[in-house]
Design a protein around this motif. Structure first.
Motif, PDB file in Angstrom:
ATOM      1  N   GLY A 130       0.805  -1.227   0.000  1.00  0.00           N
ATOM      2  CA  GLY A 130       0.000   0.000   0.000  1.00  0.00           C
ATOM      3  C   GLY A 130       0.830   1.264   0.000  1.00  0.00           C
ATOM      4  O   GLY A 130       0.451   2.263   0.607  1.00  0.00           O
ATOM      5  N   VAL A 131       1.941   1.227  -0.710  1.00  0.00           N
ATOM      6  CA  VAL A 131       2.856   2.372  -0.735  1.00  0.00           C
ATOM      7  C   VAL A 131       2.157   3.645  -1.234  1.00  0.00           C
ATOM      8  O   VAL A 131       2.366   4.734  -0.698  1.00  0.00           O
ATOM      9  N   ARG A 132       1.276   3.494  -2.236  1.00  0.00           N
ATOM     10  CA  ARG A 132       0.634   4.674  -2.828  1.00  0.00           C
ATOM     11  C   ARG A 132      -0.374   5.356  -1.907  1.00  0.00           C
ATOM     12  O   ARG A 132      -0.814   6.468  -2.159  1.00  0.00           O
ATOM     13  N   LEU A 133      -0.768   4.652  -0.829  1.00  0.00           N
ATOM     14  CA  LEU A 133      -1.684   5.280   0.135  1.00  0.00           C
ATOM     15  C   LEU A 133      -0.917   6.133   1.150  1.00  0.00           C
ATOM     16  O   LEU A 133      -1.521   6.782   1.990  1.00  0.00           O
ATOM     17  N   GLY A 134       0.415   6.108   1.088  1.00  0.00           N
ATOM     18  CA  GLY A 134       1.233   6.801   2.080  1.00  0.00           C
ATOM     19  C   GLY A 134       1.594   5.851   3.211  1.00  0.00           C
ATOM     20  O   GLY A 134       1.202   4.690   3.204  1.00  0.00           O
ATOM     21  N   ALA A 135       2.338   6.365   4.193  1.00  0.00           N
ATOM     22  CA  ALA A 135       2.821   5.516   5.293  1.00  0.00           C
ATOM     23  C   ALA A 135       1.647   4.964   6.106  1.00  0.00           C
ATOM     24  O   ALA A 135       0.577   5.551   6.156  1.00  0.00           O
ATOM     25  N   GLY A 136       1.860   3.802   6.735  1.00  0.00           N
ATOM     26  CA  GLY A 136       0.805   3.283   7.616  1.00  0.00           C
ATOM     27  C   GLY A 136       0.584   1.795   7.560  1.00  0.00           C
ATOM     28  O   GLY A 136      -0.439   1.321   8.011  1.00  0.00           O
ATOM     29  N   GLY A 137       1.515   1.020   7.006  1.00  0.00           N
ATOM     30  CA  GLY A 137       1.401  -0.436   7.073  1.00  0.00           C
ATOM     31  C   GLY A 137       0.633  -1.020   5.915  1.00  0.00           C
ATOM     32  O   GLY A 137       0.221  -0.302   5.004  1.00  0.00           O
ATOM     33  N   GLY A 187     -19.618  -3.879 -14.349  1.00  0.00           N
ATOM     34  CA  GLY A 187     -19.009  -3.660 -13.041  1.00  0.00           C
ATOM     35  C   GLY A 187     -19.901  -2.789 -12.171  1.00  0.00           C
ATOM     36  O   GLY A 187     -21.076  -2.556 -12.484  1.00  0.00           O
ATOM     37  N   HIS A 188     -19.344  -2.309 -11.065  1.00  0.00           N
ATOM     38  CA  HIS A 188     -20.109  -1.504 -10.113  1.00  0.00           C
ATOM     39  C   HIS A 188     -19.201  -0.369  -9.622  1.00  0.00           C
ATOM     40  O   HIS A 188     -18.055  -0.621  -9.265  1.00  0.00           O
ATOM     41  N   GLU A 189     -19.728   0.845  -9.584  1.00  0.00           N
ATOM     42  CA  GLU A 189     -18.880   1.987  -9.186  1.00  0.00           C
ATOM     43  C   GLU A 189     -18.325   1.843  -7.779  1.00  0.00           C
ATOM     44  O   GLU A 189     -17.242   2.317  -7.475  1.00  0.00           O
ATOM     45  N   HIS A 190     -19.056   1.155  -6.916  1.00  0.00           N
ATOM     46  CA  HIS A 190     -18.586   0.972  -5.537  1.00  0.00           C
ATOM     47  C   HIS A 190     -17.424  -0.025  -5.436  1.00  0.00           C
ATOM     48  O   HIS A 190     -16.802  -0.137  -4.382  1.00  0.00           O
ATOM     49  N   ALA A 191     -17.127  -0.702  -6.539  1.00  0.00           N
ATOM     50  CA  ALA A 191     -16.011  -1.662  -6.545  1.00  0.00           C
ATOM     51  C   ALA A 191     -14.686  -0.981  -6.890  1.00  0.00           C
ATOM     52  O   ALA A 191     -13.735  -1.645  -7.269  1.00  0.00           O
ATOM     53  N   LEU A 192     -14.616   0.326  -6.740  1.00  0.00           N
ATOM     54  CA  LEU A 192     -13.362   1.051  -7.011  1.00  0.00           C
ATOM     55  C   LEU A 192     -12.223   0.496  -6.165  1.00  0.00           C
ATOM     56  O   LEU A 192     -12.438   0.048  -5.042  1.00  0.00           O
ATOM     57  N   LYS A 193     -11.036   0.517  -6.737  1.00  0.00           N
ATOM     58  CA  LYS A 193      -9.855   0.066  -5.988  1.00  0.00           C
ATOM     59  C   LYS A 193      -9.319   1.212  -5.144  1.00  0.00           C
ATOM     60  O   LYS A 193      -8.988   2.279  -5.673  1.00  0.00           O
ATOM     61  N   ILE A 194      -9.260   0.994  -3.845  1.00  0.00           N
ATOM     62  CA  ILE A 194      -8.800   2.037  -2.930  1.00  0.00           C
ATOM     63  C   ILE A 194      -7.278   2.015  -2.936  1.00  0.00           C
ATOM     64  O   ILE A 194      -6.649   1.170  -2.307  1.00  0.00           O
ATOM     65  N   THR A 195      -6.710   2.941  -3.720  1.00  0.00           N
ATOM     66  CA  THR A 195      -5.271   2.958  -3.981  1.00  0.00           C
ATOM     67  C   THR A 195      -4.602   4.197  -3.405  1.00  0.00           C
ATOM     68  O   THR A 195      -3.561   4.099  -2.764  1.00  0.00           O
ATOM     69  N   ARG A 196      -5.190   5.366  -3.673  1.00  0.00           N
ATOM     70  CA  ARG A 196      -4.593   6.624  -3.232  1.00  0.00           C
ATOM     71  C   ARG A 196      -5.460   7.260  -2.139  1.00  0.00           C
ATOM     72  O   ARG A 196      -6.621   6.887  -1.974  1.00  0.00           O
ATOM     73  N   PRO A 197      -4.905   8.248  -1.415  1.00  0.00           N
ATOM     74  CA  PRO A 197      -5.688   8.899  -0.351  1.00  0.00           C
ATOM     75  C   PRO A 197      -7.047   9.415  -0.845  1.00  0.00           C
ATOM     76  O   PRO A 197      -8.037   9.347  -0.116  1.00  0.00           O
ATOM     77  N   ASP A 226      -9.009   8.039  -3.056  1.00  0.00           N
ATOM     78  CA  ASP A 226      -9.942   6.901  -3.126  1.00  0.00           C
ATOM     79  C   ASP A 226     -10.480   6.562  -1.732  1.00  0.00           C
ATOM     80  O   ASP A 226     -11.644   6.186  -1.572  1.00  0.00           O
ATOM     81  N   LEU A 227      -9.599   6.660  -0.739  1.00  0.00           N
ATOM     82  CA  LEU A 227     -10.015   6.373   0.633  1.00  0.00           C
ATOM     83  C   LEU A 227     -11.074   7.384   1.087  1.00  0.00           C
ATOM     84  O   LEU A 227     -12.059   7.017   1.737  1.00  0.00           O
ATOM     85  N   ALA A 228     -10.889   8.643   0.686  1.00  0.00           N
ATOM     86  CA  ALA A 228     -11.868   9.674   1.034  1.00  0.00           C
ATOM     87  C   ALA A 228     -13.217   9.379   0.364  1.00  0.00           C
ATOM     88  O   ALA A 228     -14.277   9.514   0.988  1.00  0.00           O
ATOM     89  N   ILE A 229     -13.198   8.958  -0.899  1.00  0.00           N
ATOM     90  CA  ILE A 229     -14.428   8.590  -1.614  1.00  0.00           C
ATOM     91  C   ILE A 229     -15.108   7.415  -0.914  1.00  0.00           C
ATOM     92  O   ILE A 229     -16.324   7.395  -0.712  1.00  0.00           O
ATOM     93  N   ALA A 230     -14.312   6.417  -0.532  1.00  0.00           N
ATOM     94  CA  ALA A 230     -14.871   5.227   0.118  1.00  0.00           C
ATOM     95  C   ALA A 230     -15.527   5.595   1.444  1.00  0.00           C
ATOM     96  O   ALA A 230     -16.594   5.056   1.789  1.00  0.00           O
ATOM     97  N   GLU A 231     -14.916   6.508   2.186  1.00  0.00           N
ATOM     98  CA  GLU A 231     -15.511   6.950   3.458  1.00  0.00           C
ATOM     99  C   GLU A 231     -16.894   7.564   3.202  1.00  0.00           C
ATOM    100  O   GLU A 231     -17.844   7.314   3.942  1.00  0.00           O
ATOM    101  N   LEU A 232     -17.005   8.350   2.135  1.00  0.00           N
ATOM    102  CA  LEU A 232     -18.292   8.980   1.798  1.00  0.00           C
ATOM    103  C   LEU A 232     -19.318   7.930   1.376  1.00  0.00           C
ATOM    104  O   LEU A 232     -20.485   8.004   1.744  1.00  0.00           O
ATOM    105  N   LEU A 233     -18.875   6.931   0.594  1.00  0.00           N
ATOM    106  CA  LEU A 233     -19.800   5.883   0.127  1.00  0.00           C
ATOM    107  C   LEU A 233     -20.339   5.074   1.298  1.00  0.00           C
ATOM    108  O   LEU A 233     -21.485   4.612   1.271  1.00  0.00           O
ATOM    109  N   LEU A 234     -19.509   4.877   2.325  1.00  0.00           N
ATOM    110  CA  LEU A 234     -19.945   4.112   3.499  1.00  0.00           C
ATOM    111  C   LEU A 234     -21.133   4.779   4.185  1.00  0.00           C
ATOM    112  O   LEU A 234     -21.999   4.108   4.742  1.00  0.00           O
ATOM    113  N   GLU A 235     -21.135   6.111   4.137  1.00  0.00           N
ATOM    114  CA  GLU A 235     -22.222   6.856   4.783  1.00  0.00           C
ATOM    115  C   GLU A 235     -23.500   6.808   3.948  1.00  0.00           C
ATOM    116  O   GLU A 235     -24.568   7.147   4.420  1.00  0.00           O
TER     117      GLU A 235
END
Ligand code: C5P
Length: 223
Positions: A13-20, A199-209, A211-220
């Motif tokens: 997950g290098v492209r997401l920045g530091a964090g394991g 496919g399905h728009e919610h199946a986006l690959k969470i790769t960059r920060p 994408d993570l922000a988009i996924a957080e919004l979709l969860l809501e």
């Protein structure tokens, strides 16, 4: 259920920045992988789930997922393809339909898992979920100069889960030479026809920060 789902989750997950390891990053207060497995396990066709985890995290990933669904966890490899091969080797006798699903597509809905599995069950050897490409796409050289414009109408963006008849995926991995970024690519090299399903728009690959922000919004605002 007649389906086994392989979930490569060993990427750094290098492209997401530091964090394991990426699959263990938090999304809506839970590790991304928990969201992925919850949705896969909710698909009625799924009998077996095999996760390829970072080798040092196999025990922790098993403990994390056991309350979510019954899963096998194996050590992944240095490349995605090796992680998939390790997971494939752990599938017990039984399932004849195998899906390969990126851990990073945490919000892919159970309905997408079902539609890919159904297309294999209906007779396709290999099935990929795809979306149309909205942007104009150019081929460029190493210096950033345009070489040409690709006809967008013939292009598709490819998601996971990708579905395969078990014998076809096993043959593809057995003969794999070069490393590819998806499993259908290996199957294509065998000359096997690959079928597209929507496919399905919610199946986006969470790769960059982003994408993570988009996924957080979709969860809501679920699908
Ligand atoms: O790097 P990429 O975004 O293509 O990774 C796609 C999926 O493959 C992710 O779920 C990632 O965890 C997994 N992967 C893996 N083993 C690797 C590299 C990636 O399981 N060595």
């Amino acid at each position: 259920g007649d389906v086994a789902v392989l979930v490569p989750a060993a990427g750094a997950g290098v492209r997401l920045g530091a964090g394991g390891p990426k699959a263990l990053r938090q999304l809506g207060g839970e590790p991304m992988l928990v969201h992925t497995i919850r949705r896969v396990a909710a698909a009625p066709s799924v009998r077996t789930i095999v996760v390829a985890a970072p080798p040092l995290d196999v025990e922790a990933v098993h403990a994390l997922l056991a309350p979510v669904a019954p899963v096998l966890v194996v050590p992944g490899g240095a490349e995605r393809q090796e992680s998939v091969a390790a997971a494939l080797a752990a599938v017990p006798v039984g399932p004849e339909i195998i899906l390969v699903h990126d851990a990073a597509r945490a919000l892919a809905p159970p309905s997408l898992v079902e539609s890919v599995a159904a297309a294999v069950r209906a007779g396709s050897d290999a099935v990929i979920p795809v979306l149309p490409v909205v942007d104009t796409v150019k081929e460029v050289d190493g210096d950033g100069f345009v070489l040409g414009t690709v006809d967008r109408a013939t292009l598709r963006a490819v998601q996971t889960p990708q579905g395969f008849r078990r014998s076809v995926l096993a043959a593809a991995h057995a003969s794999a030479a070069a490393s590819l970024t998806d499993d259908a690519g290996l199957v294509e090299k065998l000359g096997v026809r690959v079928t597209c399903v929507p496919g399905h728009e919610h199946a986006l690959k969470i790769t960059r920060p982003f994408d993570l922000a988009i996924a957080e919004l979709l969860l809501e605002r679920p699908a």
